[in-house]
Design an enzyme around this catalytic site. Structure first.
Site, mmCIF file in Angstrom:
data_model
loop_
_atom_site.group_PDB
_atom_site.id
_atom_site.type_symbol
_atom_site.label_atom_id
_atom_site.label_comp_id
_atom_site.label_asym_id
_atom_site.label_seq_id
_atom_site.Cartn_x
_atom_site.Cartn_y
_atom_site.Cartn_z
ATOM 1 N N GLY A 130 0.794 -1.228 0.000
ATOM 2 C CA GLY A 130 0.000 0.000 0.000
ATOM 3 C C GLY A 130 0.821 1.270 0.000
ATOM 4 N N GLU A 133 -2.668 6.654 -2.320
ATOM 5 C CA GLU A 133 -3.830 7.149 -1.553
ATOM 6 C C GLU A 133 -4.726 7.951 -2.489
ATOM 7 O OE1 GLU A 133 -2.498 9.289 1.883
ATOM 8 O OE2 GLU A 133 -1.334 7.580 2.630
ATOM 9 N N GLU A 369 1.999 1.173 -11.168
ATOM 10 C CA GLU A 369 3.436 1.269 -10.838
ATOM 11 C C GLU A 369 4.101 2.439 -11.580
ATOM 12 O OE1 GLU A 369 5.806 -2.163 -10.160
ATOM 13 O OE2 GLU A 369 4.062 -3.421 -9.750
HETATM 14 C C1 FAD Z 1 -5.873 -2.012 -10.968
HETATM 15 C C2 FAD Z 1 -4.935 -1.174 -10.158
HETATM 16 C C3 FAD Z 1 -4.103 -1.789 -9.245
HETATM 17 C C4 FAD Z 1 -3.242 -1.016 -8.448
HETATM 18 N N1 FAD Z 1 -2.504 -1.637 -7.475
HETATM 19 C C5 FAD Z 1 -1.827 -0.861 -6.575
HETATM 20 C C6 FAD Z 1 -1.195 -1.458 -5.441
HETATM 21 O O1 FAD Z 1 -1.230 -2.679 -5.257
HETATM 22 N N2 FAD Z 1 -0.561 -0.659 -4.544
HETATM 23 C C7 FAD Z 1 -0.501 0.703 -4.706
HETATM 24 O O2 FAD Z 1 0.097 1.365 -3.873
HETATM 25 N N3 FAD Z 1 -1.082 1.299 -5.787
HETATM 26 C C8 FAD Z 1 -1.749 0.554 -6.709
HETATM 27 N N4 FAD Z 1 -2.379 1.150 -7.789
HETATM 28 C C9 FAD Z 1 -2.311 2.610 -7.924
HETATM 29 C C10 FAD Z 1 -1.504 3.091 -9.118
HETATM 30 O O3 FAD Z 1 -0.134 2.868 -8.880
HETATM 31 C C11 FAD Z 1 -1.853 4.569 -9.339
HETATM 32 O O4 FAD Z 1 -3.166 4.590 -9.875
HETATM 33 C C12 FAD Z 1 -0.892 5.284 -10.265
HETATM 34 O O5 FAD Z 1 0.356 5.439 -9.651
HETATM 35 C C13 FAD Z 1 -1.401 6.660 -10.704
HETATM 36 O O6 FAD Z 1 -1.839 7.424 -9.635
HETATM 37 P P1 FAD Z 1 -3.282 8.156 -9.722
HETATM 38 O O7 FAD Z 1 -4.250 7.093 -10.128
HETATM 39 O O8 FAD Z 1 -3.533 8.864 -8.468
HETATM 40 O O9 FAD Z 1 -3.146 9.173 -10.929
HETATM 41 P P2 FAD Z 1 -2.609 10.691 -10.822
HETATM 42 O O10 FAD Z 1 -1.292 10.719 -10.154
HETATM 43 O O11 FAD Z 1 -3.694 11.547 -10.276
HETATM 44 O O12 FAD Z 1 -2.404 11.036 -12.354
HETATM 45 C C14 FAD Z 1 -3.445 11.518 -13.210
HETATM 46 C C15 FAD Z 1 -2.785 11.925 -14.532
HETATM 47 O O13 FAD Z 1 -1.866 13.022 -14.303
HETATM 48 C C16 FAD Z 1 -0.602 12.675 -14.804
HETATM 49 N N5 FAD Z 1 0.459 13.270 -13.985
HETATM 50 C C17 FAD Z 1 0.566 13.276 -12.623
HETATM 51 N N6 FAD Z 1 1.695 13.892 -12.243
HETATM 52 C C18 FAD Z 1 2.322 14.285 -13.372
HETATM 53 C C19 FAD Z 1 3.541 14.973 -13.651
HETATM 54 N N7 FAD Z 1 4.376 15.364 -12.675
HETATM 55 N N8 FAD Z 1 3.882 15.206 -14.936
HETATM 56 C C20 FAD Z 1 3.057 14.794 -15.932
HETATM 57 N N9 FAD Z 1 1.894 14.155 -15.736
HETATM 58 C C21 FAD Z 1 1.540 13.895 -14.476
HETATM 59 C C22 FAD Z 1 -0.548 11.149 -14.726
HETATM 60 O O14 FAD Z 1 0.447 10.606 -15.590
HETATM 61 C C23 FAD Z 1 -1.958 10.791 -15.152
HETATM 62 O O15 FAD Z 1 -2.060 10.835 -16.544
HETATM 63 C C24 FAD Z 1 -3.194 0.391 -8.619
HETATM 64 C C25 FAD Z 1 -4.017 0.996 -9.572
HETATM 65 C C26 FAD Z 1 -4.905 0.245 -10.315
HETATM 66 C C27 FAD Z 1 -5.811 0.940 -11.292
#
Ligand code: FAD
Length: 386
Positions: A130, A133, A369
């Site tokens: 985890g 968030e 990831e």
């Molecule tokens: C099926 C699934 C399984 C998962 N499993 C896990 C898990 O086991 N453990 C865990 O911890 N997480 C897990 N995740 C979470 C996953 O790692 C995150 O969804 C991912 O890192 C993106 O974060 P976010 O969804 O908050 O998107 P955001 O960070 O809100 O991003 C939204 C958009 O903005 C863009 N963006 C954000 N910052 C920047 C920047 N600096 N420059 C350019 N573009 C940017 C992103 O690329 C994206 O296009 C999982 C997600 C899914 C959908």
């Protein structure tokens, strides 16, 4: 005189045998249930002991902790072959091995490894990890979950989103702020066992794809864990996480290569069966070019992925190589899944053929990831020496 050692791109006999074994297993034990698990959005509990029997729940971990002691390259072969058939199952195997268990194996002390790893590697429990968030995804260091030391225990409060195995994991590694004044150097990691008071699974996500893999919120309300469950040094949780992700991203790259391979093979097969204008559609150059381009891109992605794995096996830090492999492989997998649907025409849009499922599953790979944008950011930082 300069001696150059030839680069050998051929798989060893052991690697060929491993690929055949996992492929056969995936064809027999997974393929017949792929749509059933997808539609039920249920993790295949009955499959887990079978995966464990093959050593796939402890792929890269030492035998002394019940693992299969395979290399990073072997790990790629395993993930690839499962993803070729069911990317959702591959995601579960990758999260269990590459995130939760890997974090404990890389940064746990001897006691923690002895206590938690054998149960994970033997498939007795599923691992969850985890970091993410609701308000902290790409900017994971912006997390709000806290861990406060009180009377020989850590008290965790907050919640984690999108956690693979959040509802069914038996052991979870969770990152939390242990010292707010120190920014990302104030984040620590903890191991929390299922059933610990104060840790409860939250909302189960209803997903577009990867539906055979369980994803949910996990909530911590005054969740007390003994001091002995601080994983790694205090304040090093986020820094360690980046190293876990360097390795984890190689797994997601392999998952992408496997998914792309499965989609490409489905498209190739269909193009030879489907007849229009009195001939198989494979006779049309437009179709042939799609097949040729996908086959070429998949080979390139596989090479990038194996190179990152090979360097990891050499003990080299692979931040740039892992991100390059993950970025490229996931993006070409999206293209392979898209072309697979296109080559199937209307039949690519219905659930009687595997095309639509690859198309739904693949999108996670440019997000999980670290999104593609974040991979580019990591690569650029490496290039610029930042
Ligand atoms: C099926 C699934 C399984 C998962 N499993 C896990 C898990 O086991 N453990 C865990 O911890 N997480 C897990 N995740 C979470 C996953 O790692 C995150 O969804 C991912 O890192 C993106 O974060 P976010 O969804 O908050 O998107 P955001 O960070 O809100 O991003 C939204 C958009 O903005 C863009 N963006 C954000 N910052 C920047 C920047 N600096 N420059 C350019 N573009 C940017 C992103 O690329 C994206 O296009 C999982 C997600 C899914 C959908």
């Amino acid at each position: 005189m300069i001696h150059s050692r030839a680069m050998d791109f051929r798989p060893t006999e052991e690697q060929q045998l491993l690929r055949r074994t996992v492929r056969e297993f995936a064809e027999c034990e997974i393929r017949p249930h792929v749509m059933e698990w997808d539609e039920a959005q249920a993790f295949a509990e009955t499959l887990w002991p079978k995966l464990a029997g093959l050593g796939l729940t402890g792929i890269q971990f030492p035998e002394e902790y019940g693992g299969s002691a395979m290399s990073a390259l072997d790990y790629c072969i395993c993930i690839e072959e499962i993803a070729r058939v069911c990317p959702g199952v591959a995601l579960s195997v990758a999260a269990h091995n590459g995130l939760c268990s890997a974090h404990i194996a890389m940064f746990g002390n001897d006691d923690q490894k002895r206590r938690f790893l054998p149960r994970l590697t033997q498939g007795e429990v599923l691992g969850a990890w985890g970091l993410t968030e609701a308000g902290a995804g790409s900017d994971a260091a912006g997390m709000r979950t806290t861990a406060v030391r009180k009377g020989g225990e850590w008290v965790i409060n907050g919640s984690k989103s999108f956690i693979t195995h959040g509802r069914i994991g038996g052991v979870m590694v969770v990152m939390a702020i242990s010292d707010r004044t120190k920014g990302h150097r104030g984040i620590s990691a903890f191991v929390v066992e299922r059933g610990t008071a104060g840790m409860t699974p939250g909302k189960k996500e209803n997903k577009l794809g990867m539906r055979a893999s369980d994803t949910s919120e996990v909530v911590f309300q005054d969740c007390r864990v003994p001091e002995a469950q601080l994983l790694g040094d205090e304040g090093q949780g986020f820094i360690n996480t980046l190293q876990v992700l360097d390795a984890g991203r190689i797994g997601i790259a392999a998952l992408s290569v496997g998914l792309a391979q499965g989609a490409y093979e489905a498209a190739l097969r269909y193009s030879k069966e489907r007849r229009q204008f009195g001939q198989p559609i494979a006779a049309f150059q437009a179709i042939q070019w799609k097949l040729a381009d996908n086959a070429t891109r998949i080979e390139a992605a596989r090479l990038l992925t194996y190179r990152a794995a090979y360097l990891k096996d050499c003990g080299v830090r692979t931040t740039r190589e892992s991100s390059m492999a993950k970025l490229y492989s996931s993006e070409i997998a999206v293209k392979a899944a898209d072309d697979c649907v296109q080559i199937h025409g209307g039949y690519g849009f219905v659930k009687d053929y595997p095309a639509e499922k690859y198309f739904r599953d693949v999108k996670l790979l440019t997000i999980g990831e670290g999104t593609s944008e974040i991979q580019r950011l990591v690569i650029a930082r490496q290039l610029l020496g930042q």
